[in-house]
Design a protein around this motif. Structure first.
Motif, short mmCIF file in Angstrom:
data_model
loop_
_atom_site.label_atom_id
_atom_site.label_comp_id
_atom_site.label_asym_id
_atom_site.label_seq_id
_atom_site.Cartn_x
_atom_site.Cartn_y
_atom_site.Cartn_z
N GLU A 213 73.03 50.85 52.66
CA GLU A 213 73.85 52.02 52.40
C GLU A 213 73.05 53.04 51.58
O GLU A 213 72.34 52.67 50.65
CB GLU A 213 75.09 51.61 51.60
N PRO A 214 73.14 54.34 51.94
CA PRO A 214 72.40 55.35 51.18
C PRO A 214 72.87 55.42 49.74
O PRO A 214 74.07 55.35 49.46
CB PRO A 214 72.72 56.66 51.92
N VAL A 215 71.93 55.56 48.82
CA VAL A 215 72.24 55.64 47.40
C VAL A 215 71.75 56.97 46.82
O VAL A 215 72.52 57.74 46.25
CB VAL A 215 71.61 54.47 46.62
N THR A 216 70.48 57.24 47.01
CA THR A 216 69.89 58.45 46.46
C THR A 216 70.02 59.62 47.43
O THR A 216 70.41 59.46 48.59
CB THR A 216 68.40 58.22 46.18
N ALA A 217 69.66 60.80 46.95
CA ALA A 217 69.66 61.99 47.81
C ALA A 217 68.70 61.79 48.98
O ALA A 217 69.00 62.15 50.12
CB ALA A 217 69.27 63.22 46.99
N GLY A 218 67.55 61.20 48.68
CA GLY A 218 66.58 60.94 49.74
C GLY A 218 67.12 60.01 50.80
O GLY A 218 66.89 60.20 52.00
N ASP A 219 67.88 58.99 50.37
CA ASP A 219 68.49 58.06 51.32
C ASP A 219 69.40 58.80 52.30
O ASP A 219 69.38 58.56 53.51
CB ASP A 219 69.32 57.01 50.58
N HIS A 220 70.22 59.70 51.78
CA HIS A 220 71.16 60.43 52.62
C HIS A 220 70.46 61.36 53.59
O HIS A 220 70.83 61.44 54.77
CB HIS A 220 72.14 61.22 51.74
N VAL A 221 69.45 62.06 53.12
CA VAL A 221 68.72 62.97 54.00
C VAL A 221 68.01 62.20 55.11
O VAL A 221 68.04 62.58 56.29
CB VAL A 221 67.72 63.82 53.20
N LEU A 222 67.39 61.09 54.75
CA LEU A 222 66.68 60.27 55.75
C LEU A 222 67.66 59.65 56.74
O LEU A 222 67.33 59.52 57.93
CB LEU A 222 65.85 59.19 55.06
N ALA A 223 68.85 59.27 56.28
CA ALA A 223 69.85 58.71 57.20
C ALA A 223 70.24 59.76 58.24
O ALA A 223 70.41 59.45 59.42
CB ALA A 223 71.07 58.24 56.42
N TYR A 224 70.39 61.00 57.80
CA TYR A 224 70.74 62.09 58.72
C TYR A 224 69.61 62.34 59.71
O TYR A 224 69.84 62.48 60.91
CB TYR A 224 71.04 63.35 57.91
N LEU A 225 68.39 62.39 59.20
CA LEU A 225 67.23 62.60 60.07
C LEU A 225 67.07 61.45 61.06
O LEU A 225 66.73 61.65 62.23
CB LEU A 225 65.97 62.75 59.24
N ARG A 226 67.33 60.24 60.59
CA ARG A 226 67.22 59.07 61.46
C ARG A 226 68.23 59.17 62.62
O ARG A 226 67.90 58.87 63.77
CB ARG A 226 67.47 57.80 60.65
N ALA A 227 69.43 59.63 62.31
CA ALA A 227 70.45 59.78 63.35
C ALA A 227 70.07 60.84 64.37
O ALA A 227 70.28 60.67 65.58
CB ALA A 227 71.80 60.13 62.71
#
Length: 503
Positions: A213-227
């Motif tokens: 699960e995304p935790v940091t800001a970087g996690d969220h941005v990378l999850a979006y890019l991955r999608a």
């Protein structure tokens, strides 16, 4: 040539008792014994099983009524599109192309051989029409790569007839369950074969887990890019097959990726991502070569359809067709050449590297509510400047240009808000909705601008050919009125957007 077939089927575990009596299934008048077919299929994949990871299967099969090469893409649970090509010694080129975004430069090699004795029954209605094909498959699996093993099992497969109602499968399943038959735990024969013949290793992991699960800001941005990267790759075969709306979907995923790289420059180093953004812009342009022209032609054609016959002067529809064909800068062949080209594959590889080894900046470790929220507010502030500047201008060319720039910024703000939804929740979701509405309004205005330019060009061509230009003038006037209406609605729409923005 390759043929496509929509395959809707369900698989069940089977024991030595064979197939239960299905004559009691509602709608079934007869169960017809079609005998036993002997099937021999070799499945292909890359060494790291990229196709299996995407639930895609490629096989060369002999025996039965459909011998040949079969490529299957998942559509929904129990539903796949099967693309067939004639039997050949090597993977047919048409199928290899559909796998290019997955396979890249890797080699496709035999991984599993399945030999099945298929005992087939056809379920037919009172008029003799096929409802479904039911088979009991005795399967022998052999892994063809080093260190693999063998396995065997029996399963029941129920495949809906072409054009059949999927509800019928529920009726069959009800009867099977009543007889003690249960759905298979594996999605396909290949998946089961890979699992049961895999080399046994000491200390082997008990299972694979999805991304944390995304935790940091970087996690969220990378999850979006991955999608978005996944969407580009997954839509590639659909674009090649000319599936409806696939080009648009792939173009949107490309634009979303580029937008995220720009909006979240505090998270990802733009000295690294800006060149990637340039390549994404190139790809979006190639995907839109024909699409923009199609949208413009559809708009003018629709407007023509709304005119009474008394306002149609001259061969207007024929002139529109000629003009459209002359302006069509791309073609399916051109687009396929782009997708087969080195530049596109290098871009996919670059996106893989970006996600696997991202150039994270210090803010990437920060709280997503703070870092991502700030990025969205920054996009919104830039949009505000552009909209209000456009509203201050008098109607005309300069205002049209300013509104077009505002439209592009509204789209970018919408995309950054989309990326923020998992972190910011309903506030970001509300902004996405507002931005979509604003984007549609500004988009309709820009389409009107482009339509008027096209109508001027059409009128000039008609005059040069000695045809009446009256109808083009009528359409031009209607587009002017439509654009003025959009501009009149904009202040209220923008006020509502600002009032609802809480990110």
């Amino acid at each position: 040539m390759a043929d496509t077939k929509r395959e809707i089927e369900r698989k069940y575990e089977s024991d030595d008792s064979g197939l239960p009596d299905l004559t009691g299934v509602a709608g079934v008048a007869a169960v017809v014994d079609k005998g036993v077919a002997h099937l021999d299929a070799t499945y292909y994949d890359t060494a790291d099983e990229r196709l299996n990871a995407a639930s895609i299967t490629l096989r060369r099969r002999t025996g039965g009524s459909d011998a040949g090469w079969h490529l299957k893409f998942p559509v929904a649970p129990g539903v796949r599109d099967e693309i067939r090509a004639p039997l050949a010694d090597t993977v047919p080129r048409v199928l290899a192309g559909l796998l290019r975004s997955r396979v890249r430069d890797a080699e496709l090699e035999p991984v599993i051989r399945l030999r099945s004795d298929r005992d087939v029954r056809e379920l037919t209605d009172a008029e003799g029409r096929l409802l479904a094909e039911v088979s009991v498959d005795a399967v022998r699996a052999e892994r063809l790569t080093a260190g693999g093993g063998e396995a065997q099992w029996t399963e029941i497969e129920v495949e809906l007839a072409d054009g059949g109602d999927p509800v019928f499968l529920d009726k069959v399943e009800k009867r099977l369950r009543k007889a003690g038959v249960r759905p298979s735990s594996s999605a396909s024969k290949l998946a089961r074969a890979l699992a049961e013949t895999a080399p046994r290793r000491k200390g082997r992991a008990k299972g694979t887990r999805g991304a944390p699960e995304p935790v940091t800001a970087g996690d969220h941005v990378l999850a979006y890019l991955r999608a978005q990267r996944a969407a580009i790759v997954e839509l590639d075969p659909a674009v090649r097959r000319d599936v409806y709306d696939s080009v648009h979907g792939m173009r949107v995923a490309t634009r979303r990726t580029r937008s995220a790289l720009r909006s979240f420059g505090a998270v990802l180093d733009r000295s690294v991502t800006d060149p990637i953004g340039d390549e994404l812009k190139w790809l979006a342009g190639e995907l839109g070569v024909d699409r923009d022209q199609e949208v413009l032609t559809e708009r003018i054609t629709e407007a023509l359809g709304e005119l009474p016959r008394t306002l149609l002067a001259g061969p207007v529809r024929g002139r529109l067709r000629t003009w459209t064909n002359a302006r069509r800068g791309g073609s399916r062949r051109r687009l396929i050449a782009v997708l087969d080209g080195k530049r596109y594959l290098e871009l996919l590889g670059t996106l893989d590297v970006l996600i696997a080894d991202p150039p994270l900046l210090k803010a990437a470790a920060g709280a997503p509510e703070k870092v991502i929220g700030k990025a969205v507010r920054k996009d919104l502030a830039k949009l505000s400047v552009l909209v209000e500047r456009a509203l201050e201008l008098p109607p005309g060319h300069d205002r049209d240009l300013a509104l077009h720039e505002a439209r592009k910024k509204a789209k970018r703000t919408r995309y950054s808000a989309e990326a923020a939804v998992p972190a910011l929740g309903t506030d970001a979701a509300g902004l996405v909705k507002s931005m979509k509405s604003l984007q549609n309004l500004l988009g309709d205005h820009q389409d009107s601008v482009m339509a008027r330019e096209a109508l001027r060009e059409l009128a000039a061509q008609a005059q040069a050919a000695g045809e009446s230009s009256f109808t083009y003038g009528v359409l031009y006037g209607r587009e002017e009125l439509r654009a003025a209406t959009d501009e009149a609605r904009l202040p209220q729409a923008w006020a509502e957007t600002k009032a609802g923005a809480r990110v």
